[in-house]
Design a protein around this motif. Structure first.
Motif, mmCIF file in Angstrom:
data_model
loop_
_atom_site.group_PDB
_atom_site.id
_atom_site.type_symbol
_atom_site.label_atom_id
_atom_site.label_comp_id
_atom_site.label_asym_id
_atom_site.label_seq_id
_atom_site.Cartn_x
_atom_site.Cartn_y
_atom_site.Cartn_z
ATOM 1 N N PHE A 37 68.664 -48.558 29.585
ATOM 2 C CA PHE A 37 67.423 -48.826 28.852
ATOM 3 C C PHE A 37 67.107 -47.668 27.904
ATOM 4 N N VAL A 38 67.138 -46.444 28.458
ATOM 5 C CA VAL A 38 66.839 -45.278 27.623
ATOM 6 C C VAL A 38 67.861 -45.159 26.495
ATOM 7 N N GLY A 39 69.126 -45.409 26.829
ATOM 8 C CA GLY A 39 70.176 -45.348 25.813
ATOM 9 C C GLY A 39 69.949 -46.362 24.707
ATOM 10 N N ALA A 40 69.501 -47.575 25.082
ATOM 11 C CA ALA A 40 69.262 -48.611 24.077
ATOM 12 C C ALA A 40 68.116 -48.202 23.161
ATOM 13 N N ILE A 41 67.047 -47.618 23.743
ATOM 14 C CA ILE A 41 65.928 -47.177 22.897
ATOM 15 C C ILE A 41 66.396 -46.103 21.917
ATOM 16 N N TYR A 42 67.143 -45.149 22.459
ATOM 17 C CA TYR A 42 67.611 -44.031 21.628
ATOM 18 C C TYR A 42 68.508 -44.538 20.506
ATOM 19 N N SER A 43 69.373 -45.499 20.849
ATOM 20 C CA SER A 43 70.324 -45.990 19.855
ATOM 21 C C SER A 43 69.634 -46.677 18.686
ATOM 22 N N TYR A 44 68.422 -47.173 18.931
ATOM 23 C CA TYR A 44 67.718 -47.930 17.892
ATOM 24 C C TYR A 44 67.750 -47.207 16.560
ATOM 25 N N SER A 45 67.505 -45.881 16.564
ATOM 26 C CA SER A 45 67.608 -45.187 15.280
ATOM 27 C C SER A 45 68.834 -44.287 15.173
ATOM 28 N N HIS A 46 69.422 -43.911 16.327
ATOM 29 C CA HIS A 46 70.516 -42.947 16.246
ATOM 30 C C HIS A 46 71.741 -43.513 15.529
ATOM 31 N N VAL A 47 72.063 -44.773 15.769
ATOM 32 C CA VAL A 47 73.280 -45.326 15.157
ATOM 33 C C VAL A 47 72.946 -46.261 13.994
ATOM 34 N N LYS A 48 71.745 -46.165 13.465
ATOM 35 C CA LYS A 48 71.294 -47.053 12.406
ATOM 36 C C LYS A 48 72.271 -47.134 11.241
ATOM 37 N N LYS A 49 72.870 -45.991 10.899
ATOM 38 C CA LYS A 49 73.695 -45.956 9.684
ATOM 39 C C LYS A 49 75.103 -46.486 9.923
ATOM 40 N N ASP A 50 75.485 -46.702 11.171
ATOM 41 C CA ASP A 50 76.827 -47.208 11.445
ATOM 42 C C ASP A 50 76.873 -48.717 11.252
ATOM 43 N N LEU B 217 66.949 -21.491 8.363
ATOM 44 C CA LEU B 217 68.035 -21.452 7.385
ATOM 45 C C LEU B 217 67.659 -22.279 6.166
ATOM 46 N N GLU B 218 68.166 -21.854 5.027
ATOM 47 C CA GLU B 218 67.810 -22.525 3.783
ATOM 48 C C GLU B 218 68.280 -23.964 3.738
ATOM 49 N N LYS B 219 69.497 -24.204 4.276
ATOM 50 C CA LYS B 219 70.058 -25.552 4.139
ATOM 51 C C LYS B 219 69.301 -26.585 4.971
ATOM 52 N N PHE B 220 68.509 -26.127 5.939
ATOM 53 C CA PHE B 220 67.712 -27.070 6.723
ATOM 54 C C PHE B 220 66.253 -27.090 6.254
ATOM 55 N N GLU B 221 66.032 -26.644 4.999
ATOM 56 C CA GLU B 221 64.671 -26.489 4.495
ATOM 57 C C GLU B 221 63.855 -27.790 4.601
ATOM 58 N N ASN B 222 64.444 -28.897 4.122
ATOM 59 C CA ASN B 222 63.658 -30.134 4.099
ATOM 60 C C ASN B 222 64.081 -31.112 5.191
ATOM 61 N N LYS B 223 64.518 -30.580 6.317
ATOM 62 C CA LYS B 223 64.822 -31.460 7.453
ATOM 63 C C LYS B 223 63.548 -31.681 8.254
ATOM 64 N N ARG B 224 63.478 -32.866 8.880
ATOM 65 C CA ARG B 224 62.294 -33.156 9.681
ATOM 66 C C ARG B 224 62.696 -33.591 11.082
ATOM 67 N N GLU B 225 61.695 -33.775 11.931
ATOM 68 C CA GLU B 225 61.917 -34.249 13.299
ATOM 69 C C GLU B 225 62.596 -35.619 13.275
ATOM 70 N N VAL B 226 63.334 -35.943 14.343
ATOM 71 C CA VAL B 226 64.061 -37.215 14.414
ATOM 72 C C VAL B 226 63.078 -38.387 14.521
ATOM 73 N N PRO B 227 63.549 -39.629 14.219
ATOM 74 C CA PRO B 227 62.654 -40.795 14.254
ATOM 75 C C PRO B 227 62.055 -41.062 15.637
ATOM 76 N N LYS B 228 61.019 -41.892 15.632
ATOM 77 C CA LYS B 228 60.231 -42.111 16.849
ATOM 78 C C LYS B 228 61.016 -42.648 18.059
ATOM 79 N N PRO B 229 61.857 -43.691 17.893
ATOM 80 C CA PRO B 229 62.545 -44.205 19.095
ATOM 81 C C PRO B 229 63.331 -43.120 19.831
ATOM 82 N N MET B 230 63.950 -42.219 19.081
ATOM 83 C CA MET B 230 64.703 -41.145 19.733
ATOM 84 C C MET B 230 63.760 -40.221 20.485
#
Lengths: 517, 121
Positions: free
Chosen positions: A101-114, A458-471
């Motif tokens: 169940f937890v894995g399915a919730i997490y996957s909702y946004s984690h594998v979105k791009k695949d 670090l500079e390269k992570f300047e505009n990174k944000r927290e992961v999406p809600k389901p995760m």
């Protein structure tokens, strides 16, 4: 409906798995479908546990209403496939459904791009069905079939990111290990069938005579299940598989590993429980294997740079604690005074550690997945200063790291403390190794924390944000469980763990439906 | 004819096949050959179960047009059922392994298992 619960437990994820491919191109739909199905199976597994605790072992016979029905010719052996659910099986079923169940919730946004997500979710539910079948069945051949289902689904998921060569490499390694192990299990099943003319666990356990051939069968079963649960000489596949699998699959894959551990316990406690003389030796082998596993696992983890690989080596090392706890219990199984004194608690520590470890290791691997999601790398040297960007991931990571290192008041402390206390009674040296391992675990997680989360931004992570809600939701569920299990270990022990341990100790109960007297 | 050797002949073949399978998995460098090794192991195990299930003088449990002398001599077909299941599973495993092998060849340009080693340490 309640009386068909054991069959439903397997049928529901199977149904979900075969419906899932119909959602081609509707990625949102298939994710929600998977969350829905796995959510229902969590409820079913809790019902199953309640049923087992109140009414004792559930016998479910496919194609008949009671297990003692015989052939028309009067040949009196159990011939049907049956599920036999005791508290240990129900305990594992809860772990399996919860983690899927937890894995399915997490996957909702984690594998979105695949792409090919309908297959991903189909395999996820197939994996769940395989694990549930393994832990609920009371039939040796059935165990083999579900072992293979879980192995095939698991390795297909390990190789899911087929645009990466490494994923296929890890996948074929996992599949090779699991298919060779399953074939050896089948060989042992053949040996039993040749001798006792039956496949039913309880029936064989009642009749087992422990001659030379049975010893070979025990050796084969022990080696194959130890191989599949990642105990030391055969641990090489674990880091590869856990590293390459998408982080959402890590929780069910962990449970699949521990389903093999469950099978190992089932074989040594239920199948060979009547063999008084040699069981202590098997218990010693299990304890020493456990100590070796935890120590080698943690020393390998210390030198890793890949964050997920580091955590996977810790998964090996934590498996050692479970083997140690239950091994200590097995050593004194036929010595009632010692069993009451520390054996039962040792096993409680081992079994409790299974669910604790599944929870915090899934949490940690998910935070590693979150790091990968945000930074696109798993190399610790390239990360840094992410604590401000990803506060919730950081907190989840800290909870998980504290739990795995056995700091109070988190859940890892509760089970590790039980194991320390009891293994000391058998041999203090075992405890020394267990504690050193725990310290080294803390050391390596301090390293991860410092290099990934602390330090200047670090500079390269300047505009990174927290992961999406389901995760975030998935991680927070597990973090909350870590804290709850740590604050109220007595509730969990009484409701879940001790029933499971007693089910293993009172093996006569498992055999008691008669084996067709 | 030596009776015991003749009776045990299938099991000797099983032992040889097992040894051959483990040798192939352990010492061959080509991934396809390793997969063939797993297949040989599977054949050995299947043969073991089928050989166990053979009952001298037994009849296949097919009731339609069964001969008169088969009454009471039909065998319980469990080993055959086990073998069929195991064969089906084996096909799935082989297909998946070969698919992985194809993908590995595509990414690594080789099937030599000593060179397909990006995951290490």
């Amino acid at each position: 409906m309640i009386e068909h619960l054991p069959a439903l437990m397997v049928a529901l994820p199977l149904f979900g798995a075969f419906i899932a491919p119909l959602f081609k191109k509707h990625y949102k739909g298939v994710s929600i479908w998977a969350i829905f199905i796995t959510g229902i199976s969590v409820v079913l597994s809790l019902l199953l546990m309640k049923e087992v605790v109140t009414n004792g072992i559930i016998m479910y016979v496919f194609g008949a209403d009671k297990p003692t029905l015989v052939l028309p010719s009067g040949y009196a052996v159990p011939i049907r496939i049956m599920f036999e659910v005791d508290a240990m099986g129900a305990f594992m079923a809860i772990s399996a459904t919860l983690m899927s169940f937890v894995g399915a919730i997490y996957s909702y946004s984690h594998v979105k791009k695949d792409t090919g997500l309908e297959k991903y979710y189909a395999l996820l539910m197939l994996l769940e069905a395989g694990i549930l079948g393994m832990v609920l069945t009371g039939d040796l051949f059935n165990l083999f079939v579900f072992l293979e289902i879980a192995g095939i689904a698991g390795s297909a998921l390990v190789g899911f990111r087929n645009y990466r060569g490494e994923a296929s490499e890890a996948g074929i390694k996992y599949l090779m290990v699991s298919s060779v192990a399953s074939l050896m299990v089948l060989f042992a099943v053949g040996i039993f069938y040749g001798q006792y003319g039956n496949l039913n666990l309880a029936y064989i356990a009642k009749n087992v005579s422990f001659n030379m051939v049975d010893m070979i069968a025990l050796g084969l079963l022990f080696a194959s299940f130890a191989m599949k649960c990642g105990a030391v000489p055969m641990h090489y596949w674990v880091p590869d598989a856990y590293t390459e699998v998408p982080a959402g699959i890590n929780p069910p894959l962990l449970v699949a590993t521990y389903a093999s551990l469950y099978a190992l316990f089932r074989v040594s406690f239920t199948l060979f429980a009547n063999v008084v003389i040699d069981l202590a030796r098997v218990g010693w082998i299990m304890s020493i294997l456990g100590v070796l596993t935890m120590f080698i696992g943690v020393t390998m983890a210390l030198i890793q740079k890949d964050v997920k690989r580091l955590m996977s080596y810790h998964a090996i090392s934590q498996t050692g604690y479970m083997l140690l706890g239950v091994g200590v219990g097995l050593t004194v199984l036929h010595d009632p005074s010692k069993l009451a004194e520390f054996g039962r608690d040792a096993m409680a520590g081992g079994v409790f550690h299974i669910i604790n470890h599944i929870i915090y290791k899934s949490l940690l691997l998910m935070t590693a997945g979150a790091l990968f999601y945000v930074t696109g790398t798993r190399n610790l040297n390239e990360m840094g200063g992410l604590a401000r960007k990803m506060p919730i991931t950081t907190i989840s990571f800290m909870v998980g790291a504290a739990a795995i290192s056995g700091l109070p008041p988190f859940n890892g402390f509760a089970s590790k403390f039980l194991i320390y206390e009891t293994s000391y009674r058998l041999n203090p040296l075992l405890t020394v190794f267990a504690m050193v391992t725990s310290v080294l675990t803390l050391a390596s997680f301090v390293k991860v924390f410092a290099s990934a989360f602390l330090g200047p931004p670090l500079e390269k992570f300047e505009n990174k944000r927290e992961v999406p809600k389901p995760m975030i939701v998935a991680m927070l569920i597990l973090a909350a469980l870590c804290i709850l299990f740590g604050l109220f270990p007595n509730v969990v022990l009484d409701k879940l763990v001790y029933p499971a341990v007693d089910a293993l100790i009172n093996f006569a109960q498992y055999h008691s439906w008669g084996g067709l007297a | 004819m030596n009776g015991s050797l003749f009776v045990n002949f299938p099991f000797i073949v099983v032992a040889l096949l097992l040894a051959l399978g483990f040798y192939t998995i352990g010492f061959k460098r080509n991934l396809i050959k390793v997969i063939i090794g797993v297949e040989i192991l599977e054949g050995a195990v299947n043969m073991f179960i089928v050989a166990l299930g053979y009952v001298k003088g037994g009849y296949a449990p097919i009731y339609t047009q069964a001969p008169q002398e088969a009454v009471g001599k039909m065998v319980l077909p469990t080993p055959q059922a086990l073998t069929l299941t195991s064969i089906v599973i084996g096909v799935a495993v082989t297909a998946l392994m070969l698919a992985f092998a194809v993908n590995i060849y595509r990414h690594y340009g080789t099937l030599d298992v000593t060179r397909v080693r990006r995951l290490r340490g």
